[in-house]
Design an enzyme around this catalytic site. Structure first.
Site, PDB file in Angstrom:
ATOM      1  N   HIS A  69      -3.993  -4.942   6.816  1.00  0.00           N
ATOM      2  CA  HIS A  69      -3.090  -4.431   7.843  1.00  0.00           C
ATOM      3  C   HIS A  69      -2.838  -5.542   8.862  1.00  0.00           C
ATOM      4  CE1 HIS A  69      -3.569  -0.031   6.943  1.00  0.00           C
ATOM      5  NE2 HIS A  69      -4.659  -0.497   6.348  1.00  0.00           N
ATOM      6  N   HIS A  90      -5.492  -4.532   0.413  1.00  0.00           N
ATOM      7  CA  HIS A  90      -4.417  -4.714   1.390  1.00  0.00           C
ATOM      8  C   HIS A  90      -5.003  -5.029   2.756  1.00  0.00           C
ATOM      9  CE1 HIS A  90      -5.294  -0.375   1.400  1.00  0.00           C
ATOM     10  NE2 HIS A  90      -4.834  -0.315   2.654  1.00  0.00           N
TER      11      HIS A  90
END
Length: 130
Positions: free
Chosen positions: A99, A97
């Site tokens: 941010h 992932h």
């Protein structure tokens, strides 16, 4: 597989979605550092950006689109974009992932990144998805 982000992508766990396409899914972080702090994840499971040479390229367009969306809808003045790899870096969910952290002129600089942590996610979500 017991992966929180895979469950979110599958719709088994609710999220505040801000973007989705064939390869990426983006949603508001439940512990935001700034208003609009979002996570962009690949729909296919990989643990981090270092174990898969292609994963950043696959979701790069989604990172850019989420950034533009947050800029246009929330009035962000800049962004921090980061990916944690491994426990020691702070990675808590072992599904790749990125941010996307909007930054605002009234709270500039890397030292102020963790400024607003008590936000109403429903209100932010409505501003992004009118």
């Amino acid at each position: 597989m017991d992966c929180l982000f895979c469950s979110i992508i599958a719709g088994d766990i609710p999220s505040k979605k801000v973007y989705e396409d064939d390869v990426a899914y983006a949603f508001l972080d439940i512990s935001p550092w700034q208003k609009g702090h979002s996570l962009v994840v690949p729909k296919r499971h990989t643990t981090d950006i270092l174990v898969d040479d292609d994963v950043l390229a696959e979701i790069g367009h989604a990172v850019a689109r989420v950034g533009r969306l947050l800029r246009d809808r929330l009035g962000a003045d800049g962004f921090n974009v980061l990916a944690n790899v491994g426990n020691v870096s702070g990675q808590e969910v072992f599904h790749t992932h990125v941010h996307v952290i909007p930054r605002y002129a009234e709270n500039p600089g890397i030292s102020n990144m963790r400024g607003r942590i008590d936000l109403d996610l429903d209100e932010v979500h409505k501003a992004i998805n009118p």
